[in-house]
Design a protein around this motif. Structure first.
Motif, PDB file in Angstrom:
ATOM      1  N   LYS A   1      46.801  -7.216  18.829  1.00 40.01           N
ATOM      2  CA  LYS A   1      46.172  -7.945  17.720  1.00 40.01           C
ATOM      3  C   LYS A   1      44.908  -8.677  18.173  1.00 40.01           C
ATOM      4  N   ALA A   2      44.894  -9.117  19.426  1.00 43.33           N
ATOM      5  CA  ALA A   2      43.735  -9.853  19.935  1.00 43.33           C
ATOM      6  C   ALA A   2      42.546  -8.908  20.116  1.00 43.33           C
ATOM      7  N   TRP A   3      42.792  -7.766  20.727  1.00 44.87           N
ATOM      8  CA  TRP A   3      41.710  -6.793  20.921  1.00 44.87           C
ATOM      9  C   TRP A   3      41.199  -6.286  19.569  1.00 44.87           C
TER      10      TRP A   3
ATOM     11  N   THR B   1      42.189 -15.463  23.988  1.00 46.87           N
ATOM     12  CA  THR B   1      43.446 -14.775  23.642  1.00 46.87           C
ATOM     13  C   THR B   1      43.649 -13.547  24.514  1.00 46.87           C
TER      14      THR B   1
ATOM     15  N   SER C   1      49.269 -17.053  23.009  1.00 47.15           N
ATOM     16  CA  SER C   1      48.251 -16.110  22.535  1.00 47.15           C
ATOM     17  C   SER C   1      48.205 -16.114  21.011  1.00 47.15           C
TER      18      SER C   1
ATOM     19  N   ALA D   1      41.273  -7.968  16.758  1.00 46.68           N
ATOM     20  CA  ALA D   1      40.526  -9.059  16.113  1.00 46.68           C
ATOM     21  C   ALA D   1      39.085  -9.095  16.612  1.00 46.68           C
TER      22      ALA D   1
ATOM     23  N   LEU E   1      44.817 -16.914  18.968  1.00 45.57           N
ATOM     24  CA  LEU E   1      44.296 -15.890  18.047  1.00 45.57           C
ATOM     25  C   LEU E   1      44.079 -16.477  16.654  1.00 45.57           C
ATOM     26  N   ARG E   2      45.068 -17.254  16.171  1.00 48.37           N
ATOM     27  CA  ARG E   2      44.951 -17.823  14.824  1.00 48.37           C
ATOM     28  C   ARG E   2      43.784 -18.822  14.746  1.00 48.37           C
TER      29      ARG E   2
ATOM     30  N   GLY F   1      41.055 -18.608  16.468  1.00 52.79           N
ATOM     31  CA  GLY F   1      39.880 -17.732  16.380  1.00 52.79           C
ATOM     32  C   GLY F   1      39.653 -17.248  14.956  1.00 52.79           C
ATOM     33  N   LYS F   2      40.744 -16.839  14.293  1.00 58.33           N
ATOM     34  CA  LYS F   2      40.644 -16.344  12.896  1.00 58.33           C
ATOM     35  C   LYS F   2      40.141 -17.468  11.971  1.00 58.33           C
TER      36      LYS F   2
ATOM     37  N   TYR G   1      38.895 -15.713  20.616  1.00 56.67           N
ATOM     38  CA  TYR G   1      39.363 -14.336  20.765  1.00 56.67           C
ATOM     39  C   TYR G   1      39.370 -13.942  22.242  1.00 56.67           C
TER      40      TYR G   1
END
Length: 465
Positions: A304-306, A295, A269, A308, A273-274, A276-277, A292
């Motif tokens: 952190k995913a929610w 993730t 995850s 983001a 996530l990274r 996605g960022k 995202y």
């Protein structure tokens, strides 16, 4: 894969021993074979089989010092320290120069939290051992138990001087440097170590970590590059390299590097996530949302995913979409202060003030004591006409922020609104004392109070000072 003769012999001994247990036939093993068999079972946590092998071993070799030392190890494991100590004293009388006796005595003292005494005994063991690296490592661990990080570090360095392939000692040295906040010193040490061991991927990886902490990202990237060149399946190094590329704003390269980690192992995850960022920073919004959503699918409990995905829509002022996702997050974890804070912010933007007030209240209830949370909550209560609740909330906030002008000006305004002029004067005076420059807050938040004669007089008095 070809096994060495030693490994083949060890494997045959194990098969022979396990066959003996199944058939109840008594077969002969030399004492060293028994030691290897016992230690194998200890290593894999099969204690009962280790004890069976020890019993049979001592029946066949009742005078074997090696087996008796293994017996001591098992006694210590079972916390039978007094019996172990008596047996060690008997062995000491026979073999006073056997380093393993001192090591086991040290182990007993360590179990009793007598780490100074354990170090003394291990230093004696150093006089008799051929395996200096192992004993230095044990001494290092004792110093760690005593929180003496400097001495622990020195011991692990001595261990590495003897055995440069001891990764555990290398990690322990770096742990000591990290704990002592000696990142520059750690980098210097690792550079020296790499000069002698240029193909140590662990050292290159740890060097990269130090440079990353020191914000020397170009140097960190170079170190991680070497770690991954030496070992092209080094997952941790690829992950750290990707993070470093992000710091250097090389987002496309970072995406490719995170992709390598997903090829080496199942996607985490964190990596999703990274990625996605990175896509978001490249303004590839479609791919950012795609990752995202992957993730939150991979790890629905990862806040952190929610956050983001919710923040993505907040930044684009798509508050309905942001509300949809934060509601999903709250549905999974309704005690998360970060979710409730965003729920409040979104509803505030949508002019749903009652929902916003509930969000701020829940955020504080679940541990968000940030100043802006208190202030937004109070401002929302004020908009809803909940003057008394706003005052109670601000008084609660003063427990966390006893000298905060923004709280004092708001309290002054609320008290003046309720004709509690004495309290209003008290808090207005506090606000002016703490930050005169921002007294215009009264006009901004409480225009009717700003026009009061009593307020004008106090402000005039302060401006004349």
């Amino acid at each position: 894969m070809h096994l060495s003769h030693e490994e083949e012999d060890h494997s045959l001994s194990l098969k022979k021993f396990e066959s003996m247990l199944k058939t109840n036939k008594v077969l002969f093993f030399d004492s060293e074979e028994f030691e290897d068999i016992i230690l194998h079972y200890l290593d894999i946590g099969k204690i009962n089989l280790a004890k069976k092998a020890l019993k049979l071993g001592l029946e066949q070799h009742p005078k074997s010092t090696g087996l008796k030392l293994v017996e001591v190890e098992l006694l210590v494991f079972d916390d039978k320290l007094e019996i172990a100590e008596r047996l060690l004293n008997e062995l000491y009388a026979i073999e006073p120069t056997n380093e393993e006796i001192y090591i086991q005595k040290a182990n007993i003292h360590s179990k009793r939290d007598q780490h100074d005494k354990a170090v003394e005994l291990l230093n004696i063991a150093l006089k008799y051992t051929d395996d200096y690296a192992d004993v230095h490592s044990l001494i290092g661990m004792e110093y760690l138990f005593m929180d003496n990080l400097e001495m622990a570090k020195d011991s692990f360095i001595k261990c590495l001087d003897e055995d440069t392939d001891d990764h555990s000692a290398l990690y322990n040295v770096v742990y000591c440097f990290d704990f002592l906040d000696q990142n520059k010193e750690a980098a210097n040490f690792l550079n020296g170590f790499i000069d002698k061991n240029p193909y140590s991927e662990v050292a290159w990886h740890q060097l990269g970590r130090q440079y990353y902490t020191l914000k020397e990202y170009e140097q960190a990237l170079r170190a991680f590059d070497y770690a991954t060149l030496i070992d092209d399946s080094f997952l941790g190094a690829f992950l750290e390299k990707a993070k470093t590329l992000e710091k250097l704003k090389k987002y496309q390269e970072a995406i490719e590097c995170y992709g390598m980690t997903m090829e080496l192992d199942d996607p985490t995850s964190f990596a999703l996530l990274r990625v996605g960022k990175c896509y978001e920073r490249l303004d590839n919004h479609k791919k950012a949302i795609e990752f995202y959503e992957k993730t939150v699918h991979e790890d629905p409990l990862l806040d952190k995913a929610w956050i983001a995905i919710t923040d993505f829509y907040i930044r684009r002022k798509n508050f309905q979409k942001a509300l949809y996702y934060v509601n999903k997050a709250i549905g999974i974890d309704n005690e998360n202060k970060l979710y409730w804070k965003r729920y409040a912010v979104i509803n505030k933007e949508l002019d749903y003030h009652e929902e916003a007030e509930a969000g701020y209240r829940k955020a504080v209830e679940f541990g968000d004591y940030e100043l802006d949370t208190w202030l937004f909550w109070v401002d929302t209560l004020r908009l809803l006409g909940e003057r008394d609740s706003a005052i109670i909330t601000l008084l609660q906030a003063t427990e966390y922020f006893p000298e905060e002008y923004q709280i004092e000006y708001r309290l002054a305004g609320l008290y003046f609104m309720g004709n509690e002029n004495e309290k209003g004067v008290f808090h207005l005076s506090n606000g002016l004392r703490l930050n005169y420059k921002n007294h215009v807050m009264i006009e901004e938040f409480f225009p009717s109070v700003w026009d009061l004669k009593i307020v004008k007089d106090i402000l005039a008095e302060y401006s004349a000072k």
